[in-house]
Structures are given as C-alpha cells and as structure tokens.
Design a protein around this motif. Structure first.
Motif, PDB file in Angstrom:
ATOM      1  N   ASP A  86       0.761  -1.102  -0.064  1.00 41.24           N
ATOM      2  CA  ASP A  86       0.143  -0.098   0.019  1.00 41.24           C
ATOM      3  C   ASP A  86       0.888   1.232   0.058  1.00 41.24           C
ATOM      4  OD1 ASP A  86      -2.318  -1.385   0.022  1.00 41.24           O
ATOM      5  OD2 ASP A  86      -2.420  -1.492   2.407  1.00 41.24           O
ATOM      6  N   VAL A  87       1.953   1.150   0.646  1.00 40.34           N
ATOM      7  CA  VAL A  87       3.066   2.272   0.725  1.00 40.34           C
ATOM      8  C   VAL A  87       4.225   1.679   0.549  1.00 40.34           C
ATOM      9  CG1 VAL A  87       1.681   3.707   2.119  1.00 40.34           C
ATOM     10  CG2 VAL A  87       3.147   2.111   3.285  1.00 40.34           C
ATOM     11  N   PRO A  88       5.417   2.263   0.229  1.00 38.04           N
ATOM     12  CA  PRO A  88       6.674   1.874  -0.128  1.00 38.04           C
ATOM     13  C   PRO A  88       7.386   1.780   1.182  1.00 38.04           C
ATOM     14  CG  PRO A  88       6.603   4.108  -0.624  1.00 38.04           C
ATOM     15  CD  PRO A  88       5.171   3.835  -0.389  1.00 38.04           C
ATOM     16  N   CYS A  89       8.333   1.004   1.279  1.00 37.85           N
ATOM     17  CA  CYS A  89       9.460   0.691   2.665  1.00 37.85           C
ATOM     18  C   CYS A  89       9.809   2.029   2.828  1.00 37.85           C
ATOM     19  CB  CYS A  89      10.660  -0.045   2.043  1.00 37.85           C
ATOM     20  SG  CYS A  89      11.923  -0.131   3.361  1.00 37.85           S
ATOM     21  N   PRO A  90       9.543   2.360   4.259  1.00 35.69           N
ATOM     22  CA  PRO A  90       9.907   3.596   4.833  1.00 35.69           C
ATOM     23  C   PRO A  90      11.470   3.529   4.952  1.00 35.69           C
ATOM     24  CG  PRO A  90       9.308   2.088   6.627  1.00 35.69           C
ATOM     25  CD  PRO A  90       8.863   1.467   5.183  1.00 35.69           C
ATOM     26  N   GLY A  91      12.345   2.519   5.021  1.00 37.23           N
ATOM     27  CA  GLY A  91      13.693   2.783   4.915  1.00 37.23           C
ATOM     28  C   GLY A  91      14.319   3.198   3.667  1.00 37.23           C
ATOM     29  N   CYS A  92      13.741   2.569   2.512  1.00 38.53           N
ATOM     30  CA  CYS A  92      14.022   3.049   1.195  1.00 38.53           C
ATOM     31  C   CYS A  92      13.818   4.458   0.817  1.00 38.53           C
ATOM     32  CB  CYS A  92      13.462   1.967   0.056  1.00 38.53           C
ATOM     33  SG  CYS A  92      13.992   0.165  -0.058  1.00 38.53           S
ATOM     34  N   TRP A 126       3.619   8.624  -7.261  1.00 41.78           N
ATOM     35  CA  TRP A 126       4.269   8.682  -6.057  1.00 41.78           C
ATOM     36  C   TRP A 126       5.562   9.572  -5.789  1.00 41.78           C
ATOM     37  CZ3 TRP A 126       3.641   7.957  -0.970  1.00 41.78           C
ATOM     38  CH2 TRP A 126       4.660   7.576  -0.257  1.00 41.78           C
ATOM     39  N   ALA A 127       6.270   9.559  -7.033  1.00 38.75           N
ATOM     40  CA  ALA A 127       7.381  10.459  -6.985  1.00 38.75           C
ATOM     41  C   ALA A 127       6.945  11.932  -6.972  1.00 38.75           C
ATOM     42  CB  ALA A 127       8.135  10.265  -8.290  1.00 38.75           C
ATOM     43  N   HIS A 128       5.833  12.274  -7.750  1.00 37.16           N
ATOM     44  CA  HIS A 128       5.270  13.461  -7.858  1.00 37.16           C
ATOM     45  C   HIS A 128       4.938  13.542  -6.441  1.00 37.16           C
ATOM     46  CE1 HIS A 128       3.210  17.081  -9.412  1.00 37.16           C
ATOM     47  NE2 HIS A 128       2.075  16.563  -8.867  1.00 37.16           N
ATOM     48  N   ALA A 129       3.950  12.988  -5.896  1.00 42.80           N
ATOM     49  CA  ALA A 129       3.596  13.366  -4.405  1.00 42.80           C
ATOM     50  C   ALA A 129       4.534  13.496  -3.634  1.00 42.80           C
ATOM     51  CB  ALA A 129       2.663  12.171  -3.928  1.00 42.80           C
ATOM     52  N   ARG A 130       5.980  12.969  -3.762  1.00 37.00           N
ATOM     53  CA  ARG A 130       6.994  12.920  -2.894  1.00 37.00           C
ATOM     54  C   ARG A 130       7.700  14.255  -2.916  1.00 37.00           C
ATOM     55  NH1 ARG A 130       6.893  10.521   2.135  1.00 37.00           N
ATOM     56  NH2 ARG A 130       9.009  10.593   2.997  1.00 37.00           N
ATOM     57  N   GLY A 131       7.695  14.842  -4.153  1.00 35.00           N
ATOM     58  CA  GLY A 131       8.312  15.931  -4.553  1.00 35.00           C
ATOM     59  C   GLY A 131       9.772  15.662  -4.994  1.00 35.00           C
ATOM     60  N   TRP A 132       9.717  14.480  -5.639  1.00 35.41           N
ATOM     61  CA  TRP A 132      11.194  13.941  -6.299  1.00 35.41           C
ATOM     62  C   TRP A 132      10.992  14.434  -7.699  1.00 35.41           C
ATOM     63  CZ3 TRP A 132      10.502   8.130  -4.314  1.00 35.41           C
ATOM     64  CH2 TRP A 132      11.061   8.066  -2.865  1.00 35.41           C
ATOM     65  N   ASN A 133      11.928  15.458  -7.846  1.00 38.35           N
ATOM     66  CA  ASN A 133      11.804  16.075  -9.302  1.00 38.35           C
ATOM     67  C   ASN A 133      13.149  15.598  -9.829  1.00 38.35           C
ATOM     68  OD1 ASN A 133       9.391  17.537  -8.865  1.00 38.35           O
ATOM     69  ND2 ASN A 133      10.554  18.922  -7.612  1.00 38.35           N
ATOM     70  N   HIS A 134      13.915  14.975  -9.338  1.00 39.32           N
ATOM     71  CA  HIS A 134      15.375  14.673 -10.097  1.00 39.32           C
ATOM     72  C   HIS A 134      15.563  13.002 -10.350  1.00 39.32           C
ATOM     73  CE1 HIS A 134      15.940  18.707  -8.466  1.00 39.32           C
ATOM     74  NE2 HIS A 134      15.908  18.861  -9.792  1.00 39.32           N
ATOM     75  N   LEU A 135      14.951  12.234  -9.516  1.00 43.15           N
ATOM     76  CA  LEU A 135      15.164  11.102  -9.566  1.00 43.15           C
ATOM     77  C   LEU A 135      14.273  10.400 -10.388  1.00 43.15           C
ATOM     78  CD1 LEU A 135      14.693  10.006  -5.652  1.00 43.15           C
ATOM     79  CD2 LEU A 135      16.671   9.814  -7.086  1.00 43.15           C
ATOM     80  N   GLU A 136      14.756   9.535 -11.352  1.00 47.95           N
ATOM     81  CA  GLU A 136      13.947   8.662 -12.573  1.00 47.95           C
ATOM     82  C   GLU A 136      13.831   7.349 -12.070  1.00 47.95           C
ATOM     83  OE1 GLU A 136      14.133   8.041 -17.230  1.00 47.95           O
ATOM     84  OE2 GLU A 136      15.713   9.258 -16.260  1.00 47.95           O
ATOM     85  N   LEU A 137      12.482   7.142 -11.997  1.00 48.59           N
ATOM     86  CA  LEU A 137      11.920   5.921 -11.494  1.00 48.59           C
ATOM     87  C   LEU A 137      11.632   4.953 -12.496  1.00 48.59           C
ATOM     88  CD1 LEU A 137      11.527   7.735  -9.050  1.00 48.59           C
ATOM     89  CD2 LEU A 137       9.808   6.074  -8.219  1.00 48.59           C
ATOM     90  N   LEU A 138      11.689   3.824 -12.748  1.00 50.91           N
ATOM     91  CA  LEU A 138      11.442   2.807 -13.901  1.00 50.91           C
ATOM     92  C   LEU A 138      10.868   1.633 -13.460  1.00 50.91           C
ATOM     93  CD1 LEU A 138      14.782   2.773 -15.721  1.00 50.91           C
ATOM     94  CD2 LEU A 138      13.023   4.230 -16.211  1.00 50.91           C
ATOM     95  N   SER A 139       9.924   0.921 -14.071  1.00 46.99           N
ATOM     96  CA  SER A 139       9.275  -0.328 -13.550  1.00 46.99           C
ATOM     97  C   SER A 139       9.960  -1.372 -13.939  1.00 46.99           C
ATOM     98  CB  SER A 139       7.664  -0.246 -14.155  1.00 46.99           C
ATOM     99  OG  SER A 139       6.997  -1.301 -13.817  1.00 46.99           O
ATOM    100  N   THR A 140       9.987  -2.377 -13.067  1.00 47.65           N
ATOM    101  CA  THR A 140      10.599  -3.625 -13.681  1.00 47.65           C
ATOM    102  C   THR A 140       9.549  -4.716 -13.881  1.00 47.65           C
ATOM    103  OG1 THR A 140      10.886  -4.304 -11.296  1.00 47.65           O
ATOM    104  CG2 THR A 140      12.623  -3.361 -12.202  1.00 47.65           C
ATOM    105  N   ALA A 141       8.414  -4.145 -13.666  1.00 43.01           N
ATOM    106  CA  ALA A 141       7.277  -5.176 -14.080  1.00 43.01           C
ATOM    107  C   ALA A 141       7.433  -5.776 -15.462  1.00 43.01           C
ATOM    108  CB  ALA A 141       5.779  -4.362 -13.895  1.00 43.01           C
ATOM    109  N   GLY A 142       7.396  -7.181 -15.431  1.00 45.62           N
ATOM    110  CA  GLY A 142       7.547  -7.877 -16.721  1.00 45.62           C
ATOM    111  C   GLY A 142       9.111  -8.394 -17.081  1.00 45.62           C
TER     112      GLY A 142
END
Length: 241
Positions: A86-92, A126-142
């Motif tokens: 439901d939410v990502p790992c707090p440590g990560c 999630w990145a937008h809600a978190r305010g991450w403007n410089h991290l690039e997130l990719l999906s490994t689904a598949g």
C-alpha cells in the motif's frame, strides 16, 4: 582548535576522536580505491526492458543499453515498492529522500535510476506526491532484473535462505544498489551493495548504504546517536507509517 569554555578533558577526548575520524576517512578512501580497482564483473544476461514515463507522459519501454546515454556507467537502486504494498518501504523512502538532492548532480557523471515492480504510472504518481523532481523511476514489471540482481529475495541461494530462516517460497522486495559499466555493446555488472546480504555481524545492522544516507550520518553526530528504536517513517504525525 578549541571552542569556548571547553575543558581539557573534552579537548583530549576530542583530539583522540579526531585521530579516529582521520583514520576512518583514510579507510573510506582506501575502500573506494579497492572498489574502483575491481576486475570486470559478469556480463548481464539480457538487455532488460524497463518501462518509464515518456516525454508525452505516456508509458514507454526502454532497454537497459539505452539507459547509459553517452555515459559508460549507470547506477540502479532497487526500491521496495511492489504492487502488493500500500505504501513503499520507509527505509528505502527516506534514503531516496536523501538521494533526491544528489540526483541533481550524480547524473553529470553517471545516470541514476530507481526501479521497482509497481506499474510505472504508480511510481510516477508517488514521485510527484513525494516531491522527487530529479530521481528517475522505472518499472521492472515484466522483466527479470530484480531476480538477477538481488532486487528481491528470489535471487537468494538456498544457503542464504537457510542462514536467514527464509522459506523456499517466501519472496519480497529488497533494497539494492547496483552499478553497471558498458564497454562497446557489452554491459557488465561492476558493483552491488552486497553488505545488505552479508552474514550477520554481531552488534551491527545489515544496512549497506550508510555512505549515501544523510539521516544516519547526521544523527551519528549527536549525543543521542541513532538510538535503538528510531527508524524513519514515510510520514510523521497521526498519518505516520
């Protein structure tokens, strides 16, 4: 040097600590030199296909070989944020909060990516809600990237599972930073944060990326230190998680 009104006992102890800090810095630099001197790692088994949000804000596929751009090296952090969470790992999450600032600068020398098993639209939201403007997130689904490079426990050997008491079919996401180097058309694994998976060391936490974690580093300068019970949360207050 000295600060106002400090005692001679304080200065003596502080100078001894300073000597230890200098030795630690030397050791840190020596370890970094050993890392840079590693021989070529194993060739990646396939040109993994990830999914990212494209320029038109629609999901698009991108191959691992394309992630390098004009650089010979990339960094990929495996984020514990699979579709079952439901939410990502707090440590990560707190670590990536720290790295977000560095993500302005690191890609000037080596592109930096964050990967997770959730659909890319969810990661982007999630990145937008978190305010991450410089991290690039990719999906490994598949794709099988996580299973090959310890982004989840599926990569653990039977001996590693037995050591940790994990069942044969117990699998979940794991935090892992991997570095890859491209020479011509050949991509090789260069380094991974294996300390996370190292055998238990008495009195030591299994964290493997403290060098990139400003939270622990700053708390280590305080009289209270990191503490035995504090661990960062995704949010604080009534909605803390």
């Amino acid at each position: 040097m000295s600060f106002p009104n400090e005692s001679s006992a304080y200065r003596t102890a502080r100078n001894a600590l300073l000597d230890a800090e200098i030795a630690l810095r030397r050791q840190t630099e020596a370890v970094a030199a050993m890392r840079r001197a590693l021989p070529p790692g194993g060739e990646v088994p396939e040109d993994f296909v990830f999914e990212r949000i494209g320029a038109n804000f629609r999901p698009e596929q991108v191959r691992m070989s394309e992630l390098f751009g004009d650089f010979p090296t990339i960094l990929i952090y495996s984020y514990m944020f699979g579709p079952e969470r439901d939410v990502p790992c707090p440590g990560c999450t707190h670590l990536l909060d720290c790295i977000e600032g560095a993500a302005r600068h690191v890609p000037q020398r080596a592109p930096l990516y964050v990967v997770a098993r959730s659909p890319v639209a969810r990661l982007a939201a999630w990145a937008h809600a978190r305010g991450w403007n410089h991290l690039e997130l990719l999906s490994t689904a598949g794709n099988d990237y996580s299973a090959h490079y310890y982004g989840n426990t599926a990569a653990l050997t039977p001996a590693m599972r037995a050591q940790r008491g994990y069942g044969e079919d117990e699998n979940w996401d794991e935090p892992m930073l991997n570095v890859f180097h491209k020479d011509g058309d050949t991509i090789r694994h260069f380094w991974g944060s294996e300390l996370v998976f190292a055998p238990e060391d008495a009195g030591q936490h299994h964290r493997g990326l403290d060098f990139a974690d400003a939270v622990w580093g700053l708390l280590d300068t305080t009289p209270e230190g990191r503490g035995d019970t504090f661990f960062p949360k995704v949010t604080y207050g009534q909605a803390a998680s």
